[in-house]
Design a protein around this motif. Sequence first.
Motif, PDB file in Angstrom:
ATOM      1  N   ALA A   1       1.563   4.600  -3.060  1.00 23.09           N
ATOM      2  CA  ALA A   1       0.977   6.062  -2.661  1.00 23.09           C
ATOM      3  C   ALA A   1       2.295   6.546  -2.817  1.00 23.09           C
ATOM      4  O   ALA A   1       1.878   7.697  -3.218  1.00 23.09           O
ATOM      5  CB  ALA A   1       0.560   5.490  -0.780  1.00 23.09           C
TER       6      ALA A   1
ATOM      7  N   GLU B   1       3.539   7.385  -6.282  1.00 21.86           N
ATOM      8  CA  GLU B   1       2.581   8.878  -7.131  1.00 21.86           C
ATOM      9  C   GLU B   1       3.241  10.170  -6.201  1.00 21.86           C
ATOM     10  O   GLU B   1       2.404  10.835  -7.231  1.00 21.86           O
ATOM     11  CB  GLU B   1       1.875   8.470  -6.850  1.00 21.86           C
ATOM     12  CG  GLU B   1       0.757   6.846  -7.317  1.00 21.86           C
ATOM     13  CD  GLU B   1      -0.997   6.906  -7.222  1.00 21.86           C
ATOM     14  OE1 GLU B   1      -1.640   7.392  -6.483  1.00 21.86           O
ATOM     15  OE2 GLU B   1      -1.512   5.559  -8.069  1.00 21.86           O
TER      16      GLU B   1
ATOM     17  N   VAL C   1       0.757  -0.964  -0.031  1.00 18.92           N
ATOM     18  CA  VAL C   1       0.110  -0.254   0.105  1.00 18.92           C
ATOM     19  C   VAL C   1       0.636   1.769   0.018  1.00 18.92           C
ATOM     20  O   VAL C   1       0.642   1.949  -1.010  1.00 18.92           O
ATOM     21  CB  VAL C   1      -1.076   0.474   1.429  1.00 18.92           C
ATOM     22  CG1 VAL C   1      -2.224   1.225   1.346  1.00 18.92           C
ATOM     23  CG2 VAL C   1      -1.821  -0.925   1.449  1.00 18.92           C
TER      24      VAL C   1
END
Length: 409
Positions: free
Chosen positions: A160, A163, A156
Amino acid sequence: MRNWYRSTIGGLPGLYWYLWTGMLINRVGGFVALVLSLYLTSARHLAIPGAGLVVGVYGIGGIAGVLLGGVLADRWGRRPTLLLAHFGAVAVLSGLTLARPIPAIAVLAALLGVMHSMPGPAFVAAIVDVTPADDRSRAFNLQFWAFNLGMAVASVLAGALAEVSFTLLFAVDASGTLVTALLILWKVRETRPAHRVATKAAGGLHTALTDRAYMGFVGLSLLLAIVSTQTSTILPLAITGDGLRPSAYGSVVAYAALLIVVGQLFVPRLIGRWRKGTALAVANVFLGLGFAAVALADGLPGYLAAATVWTVGSMIAAPPNAAVIAELSPEALRGRYQSVFYLTFPAAGFIAPAAGGVSLQYLGDWHWVVCGALGVLAAAGHLLIQPARERRVAKELAAEKEFAVPVAG
């Protein structure tokens, strides 16, 4: 709940929990490898073949790191090996943040593979050192749980942070690694048995590689690894081949990880009275059936059902798998024996996609039936070698008691 706590978590040494915490933090922060190819193609504008080559170099470094970590854990000690690997990884990650030429990135990727793989044998050898034999199955069960929880969180975070900024991603990874290094420096003492420090370890990697009982077990573990690695290599092709979106594959992987996080802590009570070989046989049957069921799946519900079966197999396999390695490893060569076992993962990482791609192309859904047959074959193998392995362990324990020197009170 009190009984569950005692049988699952309670009674383990305090030093074990520092090692466990270090593994969890390191795994949560260790996500650069997950997005290395994305970094190379999007930030460094490298073509896909070139990016694949650099990622492959990282894998080669991992093979070298596993072997080096095992040797150093026995020669230098567990703590120095862990400190070298973690502080070294911080330095390499810092270098990757600044590196721009592709050859320099490739060299650093290889070094990162070495540093990321070195701690594995030392961590496990240290756990064996500090954990009583009767508690090792529980200890390794918790280690497997932490590994999967860390991987889920890392996945996860990697998506994140990628980006936002790759520089930030490298910095967070380096920070997590540094925290682990400082925790080891502060709280983890050397665990290598004291009487081995003053004497030279007899044997080396060749001792493990020529140990028939151990290599028989490693060979069966390789079959398990090849079947399990279908999840990350061939399964995405099957899912998209059925017309499902790539997000469906992500859902299957996330579901399997969630099952492990939720259910792994209940495994020790389930298999506590089983013989280790029996537990491994049951685990391999579940793995085989789960992947064989993929042949029948044509939608997301079918894939989730298959994932449920093979994940149960993975959960059952983790504690006895590690416990068998511990009981077959000579005290002076625990790191080396661990490193030989850890080689099954890069080997499976090569065999599974190389052979699996050809198998899926020419056999279609029968590829998954072959995977099921491999699981059943491995299960039969564990049942066959179990009596001889148990006799060897019993003989070694008897010898230890016979030659034990009483300590005057």
